[in-house]
Enzyme design. Structure first.
Site, mmCIF file in Angstrom:
data_model
loop_
_atom_site.group_PDB
_atom_site.id
_atom_site.type_symbol
_atom_site.label_atom_id
_atom_site.label_comp_id
_atom_site.label_asym_id
_atom_site.label_seq_id
_atom_site.Cartn_x
_atom_site.Cartn_y
_atom_site.Cartn_z
ATOM 1 N N ASP A 97 -23.478 -25.038 -6.889
ATOM 2 C CA ASP A 97 -22.402 -25.168 -5.941
ATOM 3 C C ASP A 97 -20.660 -25.867 -6.541
ATOM 4 O O ASP A 97 -20.440 -25.599 -8.014
ATOM 5 C CB ASP A 97 -22.666 -25.654 -4.752
ATOM 6 C CG ASP A 97 -21.832 -24.522 -3.509
ATOM 7 O OD1 ASP A 97 -20.004 -25.172 -4.108
ATOM 8 O OD2 ASP A 97 -21.957 -23.731 -2.746
ATOM 9 N N ARG A 118 -34.690 -29.354 -1.228
ATOM 10 C CA ARG A 118 -36.167 -28.439 -0.615
ATOM 11 C C ARG A 118 -35.792 -27.350 -0.991
ATOM 12 O O ARG A 118 -36.937 -26.192 -1.086
ATOM 13 C CB ARG A 118 -36.482 -28.203 0.863
ATOM 14 C CG ARG A 118 -36.761 -29.496 1.858
ATOM 15 C CD ARG A 118 -37.104 -29.822 3.188
ATOM 16 N NE ARG A 118 -36.048 -30.808 3.317
ATOM 17 C CZ ARG A 118 -35.591 -31.246 5.038
ATOM 18 N NH1 ARG A 118 -36.317 -30.788 5.823
ATOM 19 N NH2 ARG A 118 -34.526 -31.805 5.365
HETATM 20 C C1 PRP Z 1 -28.366 -28.248 -1.741
HETATM 21 C C2 PRP Z 1 -29.183 -26.702 -2.882
HETATM 22 C C3 PRP Z 1 -28.623 -27.129 -4.354
HETATM 23 C C4 PRP Z 1 -27.427 -28.133 -3.987
HETATM 24 C C5 PRP Z 1 -26.486 -27.294 -4.252
HETATM 25 O O1 PRP Z 1 -29.290 -28.169 -1.519
HETATM 26 O O2 PRP Z 1 -30.712 -26.656 -2.746
HETATM 27 O O3 PRP Z 1 -29.356 -28.602 -4.415
HETATM 28 O O4 PRP Z 1 -26.700 -27.987 -2.290
HETATM 29 O O5 PRP Z 1 -25.149 -27.720 -4.261
HETATM 30 P P1 PRP Z 1 -24.005 -28.562 -4.949
HETATM 31 O O6 PRP Z 1 -24.030 -27.579 -6.385
HETATM 32 O O7 PRP Z 1 -22.548 -28.098 -4.750
HETATM 33 O O8 PRP Z 1 -24.633 -29.803 -5.758
HETATM 34 P P2 PRP Z 1 -29.200 -29.416 -0.303
HETATM 35 O O9 PRP Z 1 -28.001 -30.682 -0.625
HETATM 36 O O10 PRP Z 1 -28.556 -29.013 0.807
HETATM 37 O O11 PRP Z 1 -30.858 -29.907 -0.392
HETATM 38 P P3 PRP Z 1 -32.225 -28.914 -0.244
HETATM 39 O O12 PRP Z 1 -32.099 -27.998 -0.968
HETATM 40 O O13 PRP Z 1 -33.129 -30.046 0.833
HETATM 41 O O14 PRP Z 1 -31.522 -27.475 1.134
#
Ligand code: PRP
Length: 178
Positions: A105, A45
């Site tokens: 991240d 999202r």
């Molecule tokens: C978060 C963010 C990225 C991902 C990055 O998504 O939106 O998509 O984490 O992190 P990474 O590089 O450690 O994989 P999340 O899983 O929190 O879902 P969301 O976008 O629905 O908040």
């Protein structure tokens, strides 16, 4: 879920984000100038605010699609397991594709999504992330365009949440527990 109390310190203003998007769109337009109809894929999202501002600055024929990937749940730590909760509506075979991510991240999400989409044989696949935390990387991946490199802070706003809160802040802020 009860939360430890925290405040949010402003880190990147809405104005700075808008200026950076304008710059990035100049480069993206040059890359896709010959593309018939670019498929811009937002990763839900977190990217919903970024993609909305980005496509309105992209003066190109485009189509918008979404993929929902999740790896964090409500916690602050990546589960390192990327789940696809919603797939694209359209096909991307033979098409030019731009994947839009809010933050890279650990890199697990971007890495997983690139592998998934490359398997569908797009003509060209490029990626953009508003934020990059290179010091947290566990999987080697880098977006083709990055808005801002940031230090290892827990950030919220401009689409990014902390346990589903604060996505609607118009700027990027960092969480400080009080
Ligand atoms: C978060 C963010 C990225 C991902 C990055 O998504 O939106 O998509 O984490 O992190 P990474 O590089 O450690 O994989 P999340 O899983 O929190 O879902 P969301 O976008 O629905 O908040």
């Amino acid at each position: 879920m009860p939360q430890r109390p925290y405040v949010i310190d402003k880190m990147i203003s809405a104005k700075a984000i808008a200026a950076r998007i304008e710059d990035l769109c100049g480069e993206i337009k040059a890359e896709f100038t010959d593309t018939d109809k670019l498929v811009v894929v937002g990763l839900l999202r977190g990217s919903f605010v970024f993609i909305a501002d980005l496509v309105r600055e992209l003066d190109l024929p485009i189509e918008v699609d979404f993929l929902e990937a999740s790896s964090y749940g409500d916690g602050m730590e990546s589960s390192r397991e990327v789940r696809i909760l919603k797939d694209l509506r359209g096909t991307i075979e033979g098409r030019d594709v731009l994947v839009v991510e809010d933050i890279v991240d650990t890199g697990y999400t971007m890495h997983h999504v690139i592998r998934l989409l490359k398997g569908r044989n797009p003509a060209k696949l490029r990626t953009i992330a508003l934020l990059d935390k290179p010091t947290k990387r566990e999987v080697e991946v880098k977006a083709d365009w990055t808005g801002f490199e940031i230090p290892d802070e827990f950030v919220v706003g401009y689409g990014i949440d902390f346990a589903q809160r604060n996505r609607n802040l118009p700027y990027i802020g960092k969480v400080r527990f009080t």
